[in-house]
Design a protein around this motif. Structure first.
Motif, PDB file in Angstrom:
ATOM      1  N   ILE A 277      -8.032  26.469  38.465  1.00 23.35           N
ATOM      2  CA  ILE A 277      -8.815  26.297  36.646  1.00 23.35           C
ATOM      3  C   ILE A 277      -7.603  26.973  35.262  1.00 23.35           C
ATOM      4  N   ILE A 278      -7.389  27.732  35.661  1.00 22.05           N
ATOM      5  CA  ILE A 278      -6.168  28.289  34.996  1.00 22.05           C
ATOM      6  C   ILE A 278      -4.663  27.720  34.895  1.00 22.05           C
ATOM      7  N   LEU A 279      -4.252  26.754  35.834  1.00 23.76           N
ATOM      8  CA  LEU A 279      -3.745  26.249  36.275  1.00 23.76           C
ATOM      9  C   LEU A 279      -4.085  24.876  34.652  1.00 23.76           C
ATOM     10  N   GLY A 280      -5.290  24.399  36.030  1.00 26.98           N
ATOM     11  CA  GLY A 280      -5.734  23.369  34.834  1.00 26.98           C
ATOM     12  C   GLY A 280      -5.572  23.029  33.241  1.00 26.98           C
ATOM     13  N   PHE A 281      -6.042  24.594  32.818  1.00 27.67           N
ATOM     14  CA  PHE A 281      -5.962  24.753  31.743  1.00 27.67           C
ATOM     15  C   PHE A 281      -4.312  24.760  30.493  1.00 27.67           C
ATOM     16  N   ILE A 282      -3.238  24.809  31.002  1.00 25.45           N
ATOM     17  CA  ILE A 282      -2.206  25.679  30.936  1.00 25.45           C
ATOM     18  C   ILE A 282      -1.979  23.443  31.012  1.00 25.45           C
ATOM     19  N   ASP A 283      -1.598  22.809  32.516  1.00 23.34           N
ATOM     20  CA  ASP A 283      -1.543  21.220  32.103  1.00 23.34           C
ATOM     21  C   ASP A 283      -2.166  20.854  31.021  1.00 23.34           C
ATOM     22  N   ALA A 284      -3.453  21.450  30.602  1.00 25.66           N
ATOM     23  CA  ALA A 284      -3.517  20.322  29.644  1.00 25.66           C
ATOM     24  C   ALA A 284      -3.413  20.499  28.303  1.00 25.66           C
TER      25      ALA A 284
ATOM     26  N   ILE B 238      -0.058  21.685  27.457  1.00 25.43           N
ATOM     27  CA  ILE B 238       1.396  21.457  27.558  1.00 25.43           C
ATOM     28  C   ILE B 238       1.454  20.214  27.683  1.00 25.43           C
ATOM     29  N   GLY B 239       0.844  19.753  27.565  1.00 28.60           N
ATOM     30  CA  GLY B 239       0.231  18.251  27.897  1.00 28.60           C
ATOM     31  C   GLY B 239       1.043  17.774  29.395  1.00 28.60           C
ATOM     32  N   THR B 240       0.450  18.386  30.414  1.00 26.71           N
ATOM     33  CA  THR B 240       1.554  17.402  32.014  1.00 26.71           C
ATOM     34  C   THR B 240       0.255  17.058  32.194  1.00 26.71           C
ATOM     35  N   PHE B 241      -1.227  17.718  31.903  1.00 25.16           N
ATOM     36  CA  PHE B 241      -2.402  17.395  32.919  1.00 25.16           C
ATOM     37  C   PHE B 241      -2.727  15.146  33.360  1.00 25.16           C
ATOM     38  N   ASN B 242      -2.207  15.185  34.349  1.00 28.06           N
ATOM     39  CA  ASN B 242      -3.305  13.463  34.190  1.00 28.06           C
ATOM     40  C   ASN B 242      -4.684  13.279  34.551  1.00 28.06           C
ATOM     41  N   ALA B 243      -5.201  12.592  33.822  1.00 29.14           N
ATOM     42  CA  ALA B 243      -6.446  12.426  33.993  1.00 29.14           C
ATOM     43  C   ALA B 243      -6.521  11.211  35.423  1.00 29.14           C
ATOM     44  N   GLU B 244      -5.950  10.342  35.242  1.00 28.37           N
ATOM     45  CA  GLU B 244      -6.114   9.670  36.657  1.00 28.37           C
ATOM     46  C   GLU B 244      -5.808  10.170  37.791  1.00 28.37           C
ATOM     47  N   THR B 245      -5.134  11.024  38.100  1.00 27.53           N
ATOM     48  CA  THR B 245      -4.760  12.415  39.634  1.00 27.53           C
ATOM     49  C   THR B 245      -5.959  13.070  39.297  1.00 27.53           C
TER      50      THR B 245
ATOM     51  N   LEU C  33      -4.443  16.285  38.487  1.00 26.91           N
ATOM     52  CA  LEU C  33      -3.645  17.097  38.750  1.00 26.91           C
ATOM     53  C   LEU C  33      -2.882  17.502  37.168  1.00 26.91           C
ATOM     54  N   GLY C  34      -2.917  18.372  37.035  1.00 27.87           N
ATOM     55  CA  GLY C  34      -1.440  18.228  36.265  1.00 27.87           C
ATOM     56  C   GLY C  34      -0.154  18.825  37.495  1.00 27.87           C
ATOM     57  N   LEU C  35       1.277  19.137  36.431  1.00 27.25           N
ATOM     58  CA  LEU C  35       2.222  19.351  36.799  1.00 27.25           C
ATOM     59  C   LEU C  35       1.856  20.802  37.730  1.00 27.25           C
ATOM     60  N   LEU C  36       1.924  21.165  37.184  1.00 26.76           N
ATOM     61  CA  LEU C  36       1.399  23.121  37.635  1.00 26.76           C
ATOM     62  C   LEU C  36       0.676  23.017  38.966  1.00 26.76           C
ATOM     63  N   SER C  37      -0.469  22.512  38.759  1.00 24.35           N
ATOM     64  CA  SER C  37      -2.034  22.724  39.559  1.00 24.35           C
ATOM     65  C   SER C  37      -1.623  21.888  40.316  1.00 24.35           C
ATOM     66  N   GLY C  38      -0.150  20.697  40.271  1.00 22.11           N
ATOM     67  CA  GLY C  38      -0.328  19.632  41.145  1.00 22.11           C
ATOM     68  C   GLY C  38       1.109  20.850  42.714  1.00 22.11           C
ATOM     69  N   VAL C  39       1.290  21.361  41.607  1.00 23.29           N
ATOM     70  CA  VAL C  39       3.293  22.015  42.810  1.00 23.29           C
ATOM     71  C   VAL C  39       1.850  23.382  43.169  1.00 23.29           C
ATOM     72  N   TYR C  40       0.717  23.626  42.747  1.00 24.50           N
ATOM     73  CA  TYR C  40       0.432  25.023  43.333  1.00 24.50           C
ATOM     74  C   TYR C  40      -0.537  24.706  44.563  1.00 24.50           C
ATOM     75  N   ALA C  41      -0.900  23.183  44.482  1.00 21.42           N
ATOM     76  CA  ALA C  41      -1.903  22.867  45.731  1.00 21.42           C
ATOM     77  C   ALA C  41      -1.215  22.835  46.773  1.00 21.42           C
ATOM     78  N   LEU C  42       0.321  22.088  46.463  1.00 21.57           N
ATOM     79  CA  LEU C  42       0.808  21.462  47.503  1.00 21.57           C
ATOM     80  C   LEU C  42       0.879  22.824  47.691  1.00 21.57           C
ATOM     81  N   ALA C  43       1.337  23.906  47.282  1.00 22.48           N
ATOM     82  CA  ALA C  43       1.420  25.503  48.368  1.00 22.48           C
ATOM     83  C   ALA C  43       0.435  26.284  48.880  1.00 22.48           C
ATOM     84  N   ILE C  44      -0.445  25.353  48.431  1.00 17.36           N
ATOM     85  CA  ILE C  44      -2.208  26.351  48.910  1.00 17.36           C
ATOM     86  C   ILE C  44      -2.423  25.492  49.964  1.00 17.36           C
ATOM     87  N   PHE C  45      -1.830  24.645  50.527  1.00 14.32           N
ATOM     88  CA  PHE C  45      -2.148  23.914  51.214  1.00 14.32           C
ATOM     89  C   PHE C  45      -2.449  24.361  52.367  1.00 14.32           C
TER      90      PHE C  45
END
Length: 123
Positions: free
Chosen positions: A35-42, A44-51, A53-65
């Motif tokens: 949630i925190i990374l989602g707010f940060i992504d929103a 700084i403008g890296t959040f993509n509404a289609e997916t 996910l944002g850049l930070l939250s996407g990298v985090y999701a891959l790292a924690i999988f």
């Protein structure tokens, strides 16, 4: 925080057992970080509404999988089930409910083929 770090230290350990508290504290902390990374992504403008996910939250999701899968398998082991029970989640709706029921069940008090009871070790 210690439960979260414990899971990360056992990054790809699929053997053994994980207590209910270890699993759910990891899930809670993981949700908070996401949630925190989602707010940060929103912000700084890296959040993509289609997916969704944002850049930070996407990298985090891959790292924690992999740690997420590993702790899930160890949690299933703690209830006396094989890690292959994860695949039941692919059955729409019913599978996720059954998996959730497995995850909230208490540990098997005795040792099983996956290891000794982690509650007995912690006590």
């Amino acid at each position: 925080m210690n439960w979260y770090l414990k899971v990360l230290q056992q990054y790809a350990v699929f053997q053994g057992r994980a207590r209910r508290k270890e699993y759910w504290m990891f899930v809670l902390f993981n949700l908070i970080v996401s949630i925190i990374l989602g707010f940060i992504d929103a912000g700084i403008g890296t959040f993509n509404a289609e997916t969704g996910l944002g850049l930070l939250s996407g990298v985090y999701a891959l790292a924690i999988f992999i740690p997420s899968l590993a702790v899930l398998v160890r949690r299933l082991h703690d209830t006396g089930r094989s890690g292959w029970w994860i695949l039941i989640a692919f059955i729409p709706l019913i599978g996720a409910i059954v998996l959730l029921i497995f995850l909230v069940q208490d540990s098997k008090p005795e040792d099983n083929k996956y290891g000794s009871n982690p509650k007995a070790i912690a006590a």
